[in-house]
Enzyme design. Structure first.
Site, PDB file in Angstrom:
ATOM      1  N   CYS A  20      30.377  24.188  19.342  1.00 17.27           N
ATOM      2  CA  CYS A  20      31.527  24.151  20.267  1.00 17.27           C
ATOM      3  C   CYS A  20      32.677  24.453  19.169  1.00 17.27           C
ATOM      4  O   CYS A  20      33.386  24.458  18.333  1.00 17.27           O
ATOM      5  CB  CYS A  20      31.886  23.068  20.714  1.00 17.27           C
ATOM      6  SG  CYS A  20      33.288  23.037  21.890  1.00 17.27           S
TER       7      CYS A  20
ATOM      8  N   LYS B   3       1.046  -1.263   0.051  1.00 22.50           N
ATOM      9  CA  LYS B   3      -0.336  -0.100  -0.029  1.00 22.50           C
ATOM     10  C   LYS B   3       0.595   1.190  -0.120  1.00 22.50           C
ATOM     11  O   LYS B   3       1.884   1.154   1.315  1.00 22.50           O
ATOM     12  CB  LYS B   3      -1.194   0.212   1.254  1.00 22.50           C
ATOM     13  CG  LYS B   3      -1.149   1.183   1.176  1.00 22.50           C
ATOM     14  CD  LYS B   3      -2.940   0.643   2.204  1.00 22.50           C
ATOM     15  CE  LYS B   3      -4.033   2.590   1.919  1.00 22.50           C
ATOM     16  NZ  LYS B   3      -3.440   3.466   1.818  1.00 22.50           N
TER      17      LYS B   3
ATOM     18  N   LYS C  44      -2.620  -2.553   7.452  1.00 19.92           N
ATOM     19  CA  LYS C  44      -2.239  -1.582   7.708  1.00 19.92           C
ATOM     20  C   LYS C  44      -1.057  -1.601   8.963  1.00 19.92           C
ATOM     21  O   LYS C  44      -1.431  -2.475   9.804  1.00 19.92           O
ATOM     22  CB  LYS C  44      -3.187  -0.898   8.174  1.00 19.92           C
ATOM     23  CG  LYS C  44      -4.108   0.654   7.153  1.00 19.92           C
ATOM     24  CD  LYS C  44      -3.716   1.014   6.602  1.00 19.92           C
ATOM     25  CE  LYS C  44      -3.507   2.879   6.395  1.00 19.92           C
ATOM     26  NZ  LYS C  44      -4.678   2.821   6.421  1.00 19.92           N
TER      27      LYS C  44
ATOM     28  N   LYS D  42      -6.204  -8.247  -2.960  1.00 19.88           N
ATOM     29  CA  LYS D  42      -7.719  -7.989  -3.793  1.00 19.88           C
ATOM     30  C   LYS D  42      -8.321  -9.026  -4.426  1.00 19.88           C
ATOM     31  O   LYS D  42      -6.795 -10.036  -4.878  1.00 19.88           O
ATOM     32  CB  LYS D  42      -7.201  -7.487  -5.212  1.00 19.88           C
ATOM     33  CG  LYS D  42      -6.605  -5.642  -4.397  1.00 19.88           C
ATOM     34  CD  LYS D  42      -6.127  -5.224  -5.851  1.00 19.88           C
ATOM     35  CE  LYS D  42      -5.853  -3.583  -5.500  1.00 19.88           C
ATOM     36  NZ  LYS D  42      -4.728  -2.542  -6.897  1.00 19.88           N
TER      37      LYS D  42
HETATM   38  S1  IVH Z   1      -6.264  -0.091  -4.428  1.00 17.05           S
HETATM   39  C1  IVH Z   1     -11.218  -0.210  -5.471  1.00 17.05           C
HETATM   40  N1  IVH Z   1      -4.160  -0.867  -4.105  1.00 17.05           N
HETATM   41  O1  IVH Z   1      -5.023   3.670  -0.773  1.00 17.05           O
HETATM   42  C2  IVH Z   1      -9.536  -0.209  -4.854  1.00 17.05           C
HETATM   43  N2  IVH Z   1      -5.048   1.186  -3.966  1.00 17.05           N
HETATM   44  O2  IVH Z   1      -7.713   3.371   0.754  1.00 17.05           O
HETATM   45  C3  IVH Z   1      -8.795   1.135  -4.397  1.00 17.05           C
HETATM   46  N3  IVH Z   1      -3.026   3.153  -2.253  1.00 17.05           N
HETATM   47  O3  IVH Z   1      -6.664   6.144  -2.201  1.00 17.05           O
HETATM   48  C4  IVH Z   1      -7.824   1.287  -4.516  1.00 17.05           C
HETATM   49  N4  IVH Z   1      -1.669   1.737  -2.441  1.00 17.05           N
HETATM   50  O4  IVH Z   1      -4.485   6.442  -2.486  1.00 17.05           O
HETATM   51  C5  IVH Z   1      -4.958   0.600  -4.191  1.00 17.05           C
HETATM   52  N5  IVH Z   1      -1.685  -0.900  -4.470  1.00 17.05           N
HETATM   53  C6  IVH Z   1      -3.048   0.481  -3.867  1.00 17.05           C
HETATM   54  C7  IVH Z   1      -2.764   0.898  -3.158  1.00 17.05           C
HETATM   55  C8  IVH Z   1      -3.671   1.211  -2.930  1.00 17.05           C
HETATM   56  C9  IVH Z   1      -1.931   3.062  -2.280  1.00 17.05           C
HETATM   57  C10 IVH Z   1      -4.380   3.654  -1.684  1.00 17.05           C
HETATM   58  C11 IVH Z   1      -4.837   5.041  -3.228  1.00 17.05           C
HETATM   59  C12 IVH Z   1      -6.391   4.952  -2.757  1.00 17.05           C
HETATM   60  C13 IVH Z   1      -6.554   4.304  -1.045  1.00 17.05           C
HETATM   61  C14 IVH Z   1      -7.634   3.587  -0.745  1.00 17.05           C
END
Ligand code: IVH
Length: 679
Positions: free
Chosen positions: A429, A118, A317, A293
C-alpha cells in the site's frame, strides 16, 4: 613428484586438526576456534594437496566438498535389513506394546526402554571398515537401498574416520539425516526472495538434497545427522545394551541426540512422550513422535521381528501437523511497511489438536507460484507457534469454477494505490502512515518489548485506541490530554487499576536509549542491530537527523549499505515524521539518551579511499569495508590514481595488477589488520 616428508607430516597434522575442529563444531556444538581460522587451516591443506596430489587421501576433509555429478545411483544391498516401526497413537497403545513385550519375555519385572525422539528426516546407513567411512546408503525398500555416499560425505557431522579405537572391523551405523529448522527457514527465505521453488518441510528438503546426483547441491544444504542404531557388525563387539552402544558411538565421533534416555516400563515411556511433546517446538529440529526400544540386546534378540518391524520397538506418534482443507477466500492484511500479505480463509480444520481457519500465503509472488485459487483443496501445515501456512494445492481436486486470486488494485484498508516494485515479491500500500492499518502496526512496533517497551499496551489495546480516535501517532501516546486514567478506563475491558498502571508504564518509558528509540521508529530495514550501530556512530538523534541526507555519511555506519541508507534518508525527509519526532522530544517529554562517541580514533582514515579485492581469511569483504568506513575512510569499487590503499586477499585479480601499475600502496591482510589496530 615425490612428496617431501615434511609436507606429508604437515598434511597429516592439518587433516587431524580440521577433523577435530569439524567434530567440535558439528557434533559437540562446542567450537574452539573462529570460523576464519578453520577456513585458513582448510585452505592450507587444499594448497598442500594441490602442490602434491599424492597427498590426497579418500578421507581427507577436502574430499567432502561436492565433486562431479554421478550418472546414476548404485544399488546397495543391506546385509541387515533396515526395518520400519509399528506405530502407537495413544497411551493405551504404548501400554499394550509393553504388555506384549513382557508376555513374550514371560517377565514379571518392568522392562528398561531406551527412549528417543523420532526424527523427521531420512534414514541412512553409514558403513565403516577399519574405522574408515566407505559408503552411505538410503533405506530403499529395507533390503536394498541407494548409494548416496557422494552426498552424505558433504555432511560435516558425519566423520570420515572414527575416533579412538576398539571399533569392529565392519560397522554399519544407522541414523537420520535431517535439516535443522533454522537452516530450513533461512534456505526457504532465500529461495522465496530469489523467486525459486521452496520446500514444503525440512523432511522434503532433506530427501530432495540426498537424492541429487550432483553432490554440490547437498554440500550447500544445511544437513546434519543423529545416529540411533547399528546394522551389520563384524570383527568386534558392541556393549550389551542399546543405550551403552549409543554412548560408544558418540565416543567414536558420531552425533547422538542429547534427548535420548533410559526409562522404566510403559509409565516411563508415556511420561517421556509427554515431556518431549511439551518441548517439541523448542527443539532445533522437527520430530514426529518418540521411539521406545527395549534397551537390552539379549531381550531384543529374544523378541525378534514380525514382517517388517521389530517386536522390541514402537514409534509413538504425535498427531499430524499437516491436514487437507478447502480455501473459502483470500483476505489481504496490511503490515507495518504496507506489505500486503494474502491470508487464506479456510474451511476450519483440526491440525495437530488446534482448529485452523486462516493460513498465510506469504506474499503475492508465492501465491502466484503455488497457483492458489478459491475453492481449491490445499494442504495446511502448522509448526510450533508460527502462523499456519498453505503448503501446496491438490491440483487434481480442482473444480472447474475455482476462481484465481488477484492482487487488489487499492489498499483494502485505506483505498490508496497498491504498487509492486519491479522484481519484488511483495506488493505494498503506497499510503505510508496515512493508512490506518500501517499506522496501527507502526504503533504496535513502537511500543513493543525491544522498542519502547511499554508494559500493558498490547495489540488489541492499540487497535482500540486508534479506532476510538485517541491515538494517531506515537506522540499522541504521551499526550496526557488524550491518554489518561479517565480516557483509558472508558475503554472496553479496561479497569481503573489497569488504566493507571498503563499511564505509569507510559511515563516510565519516556526515558529511553537512542538505539531503542531508533529501532522503535520502524524505519524500513533498521532492525535492532542496525539501530545500535547508528546510535554508536552518530551519538545523538540530532546528529543522525542532520546527516540523514548525506548518503556517504550514513554508509560509513557498519551494516548500512545503499538500500538501508536510502530508507533512513526517506524516513527523515518526510515532514510528517519530523513533526512527530519534534512533538515526542519537545512537548511530550521523551528523553532520548545520547551515546558518547570517541571521534579521535573513529576518523583515522578520513579522506582516504580504499579498494578491497580478493578473499580475506579473517573477515568478509563487506566486514572489511564496514571497518574502513567506521574509521572515516571511503571505499571504492575500482582502482584509480586516487586510490589510497588496495587491500588484497587470496585470488586477487586485475585490481591488484592495476594498483601495481599505478603505484598504489598495497596492503596484504596482515598489514591491513595492523592498520586497523587489530594486531
Ligand atoms: S529405529 C528397527 N530410532 O523411523 C528400528 N528410527 O519407521 C528402526 N526414525 O525409517 C529404526 N527417528 O527413519 C529409529 N530414534 C529413531 C528414529 C527412527 C526416526 C525413523 C527412521 C525409520 C523410521 C521407522
Amino acid at each position: 613428484m615425490s612428496v617431501p616428508d615434511k609436507a606429508r607430516r604437515q598434511a597429516k597434522a592439518l587433516r587431524e586438526q580440521i577433523d577435530q575442529h569439524n567434530y567440535r563444531y558439528h557434533v559437540l556444538d562446542e567450537p574452539q576456534i573462529p570460523d576464519a581460522e578453520y577456513d585458513r587451516l582448510f585452505r592450507q591443506l587444499l594448497k598442500l594437496e594441490e602442490q602434491y596430489p599424492d597427498l590426497v587421501t579418500a578421507d581427507s576433509p577436502t574430499q567432502r566438498v561436492g565433486g562431479e555429478p554421478l550418472p546414476g545411483f548404485a544399488q546397495v544391498p543391506h546385509a541387515v535389513p533396515m526395518l520400519s516401526l509399528d506405530n502407537a497413537f495413544s497411551a493405551e497403545d504404548i501400554i499394550a506394546f509393553d504388555r506384549r513385550v513382557r508376555e513374550r519375555l514371560e517377565s514379571e519385572d518392568e522392562v528398561a526402554y531406551a527412549v528417543e525422539p523420532k526424527l523427521d528426516g531420512m534414514a541412512i546407513s553409514l558403513r565403516y571398515e577399519q574405522g574408515q567411512f566407505v559408503q552411505a546408503a538410503t533405506r530403499g525398500d529395507g533390503r536394498t537401498g541407494e548409494d548416496v555416499s557422494h552426498n552424505v560425505k558433504t555432511i560435516p557431522a558425519v566423520p570420515m574416520r572414527l575416533h579412538g579405537g576398539g571399533f569392529p572391523k565392519v560397522l554399519e551405523v544407522r541414523g537420520e539425516v535431517y535439516m535443522p529448522l533454522a537452516g530450513f527457514d533461512a534456505m526457504n527465505a532465500a529461495a522465496r526472495k530469489a523467486g525459486e521453488k521452496t520446500f514444503a518441510n525440512p523432511r522434503n528438503a532433506t530427501a530432495g538434497s540426498l537424492r541429487q546426483l550432483d553432490p554440490r547441491v547437498a554440500a550447500r544444504r544445511p544437513l546434519t545427522m543423529f545416529v540411533y542404531g547399528v546394522g551389520e557388525v563384524s570383527g568386534g563387539e558392541l556393549p550389551a545394551t542399546h543405550s551403552e552402544t549409543l554412548q560408544r558411538l558418540a565416543e567414536w565421533g558420531l552425533r547422538v541426540c542429547p534427548e535420548n534416555q533410559v526409562v522404566v516400563g510403559a509409565t516411563g515411556c508415556i511420561d517421556y512422550f509427554e515431556r518431549i511433546g511439551e518441548r517439541r517446538h523448542a527443539l532445533a529440529y522437527e520430530i514426529d513422535g518418540v521411539v521406545c526400544k527395549v534397551d537390552d540386546y539379549a531381550l531384543q534378540r529374544e523378541l525378534g521381528f514380525v514382517s517388517r518391524a521389530p517386536r522390541w520397538a514402537i514409534a509413538s506418534k504425535f498427531p499430524a501437523q499437516e491436514e487437507l482443507t478447502v480455501i473459502k477466500g483470500v483476505d489481504w492484511q496490511v503490515g507495518r511497511t504496507g506489505a500486503l500479505t494474502p491470508v487464506a480463509r479456510l474451511e476450519p480444520v483440526n491440525v495437530g489438536g488446534v482448529t485452523v481457519s486462516n493460513a498465510t500465503l506469504h506474499n503475492i509472488d508465492e501465491l502466484e507460484r503455488k497457483d492458489v485459487r478459491i475453492g481449491d483443496t490445499v494442504s495446511v501445515r502448522r509448526a510450533g507457534d508460527v502462523i499456519p501456512e498453505v503448503v501446496s494445492v491438490l491440483k487434481a481436486r480442482r473444480q472447474n469454477n475455482a476462481a484465481p486470486v488477484r492482487l487488489p488494485r487499492r489498499c483494502p484498508v485505506c483505498k490508496s494505490e497498491v504498487s509492486r516494485a519491479e522484481g519484488e515479491a511483495v506488493a505494498r500500500c503506497s499510503a505510508g502512515l496515512y493508512c490506518e492499518a500501517q499506522r496501527k502496526e507502526a504503533l504496535k512496533h513502537f511500543v513493543s518489548r525491544k522498542a519502547m517497551d511499554i508494559d500493558g499496551l498490547g495489540s488489541k489495546l492499540i487497535e482500540q485506541l486508534v479506532d476510538e480516535g485517541l491515538v494517531r501517532t506515537p506522540a499522541d501516546l504521551f499526550n496526557a490530554q488524550r491518554i489518561n486514567v479517565e480516557s483509558l478506563a472508558g475503554l472496553e475491558r479496561m479497569a481503573e487499576k489497569s488504566a493507571s498502571n498503563l499511564v505509569a508504564a507510559i511515563d516510565a518509558s519516556r526515558d529511553v536509549s537512542l538505539s531503542r528509540f531508533l529501532f522503535a521508529l520502524g524505519i524500513r530495514e533498521v532492525g535492532e542491530a542496525t539501530a545500535e550501530n547508528l546510535a554508536n556512530h552518530f551519538g545523538s538523534l540530532e546528529a543522525l537527523i542532520s546527516s540523514s541526507d548525506d548518503m556517504e555519511a550514513l554508509e560509513r555506519v557498519p551494516d548500512v549499505g545503499p538500500i538501508v541508507a536510502e530508507h533512513i534518508r526517506a524516513f527523515f525527509s518526510e515532514e510528517h515524521n519530523l513533526q512527530v519526532l519534534d512533538q515526542l522530544t519537545g512537548p511530550q517529554g521523551v528523553r532520548v539518551r545520547s551515546v558518547e562517541i570517541a571521534d579521535d580514533i573513529e576518523q583515522e582514515f578520513a579522506g582516504i579511499t580504499f579498494v578491497v579485492t580478493g578473499t580475506l581469511a579473517s573477515m568478509t569483504r563487506d566486514q572489511a569495508k564496514a571497518e574502513i568506513k567506521q574509521k572515516g575512510g571511503k571505499v571504492s569499487g575500482s582502482v584509480s590514481a586516487k586510490t589510497g590503499y588496495l587491500v588484497y586477499g587470496e585470488k586477487a585479480g586485475s585490481k591488484l595488477d592495476k594498483a601495481r601499475q599505478l603505484g598504489v600502496e598495497l596492503l596484504n591482510e596482515d598489514e591491513f589488520l595492523n592498520k586497523l589496530g587489530r594486531r
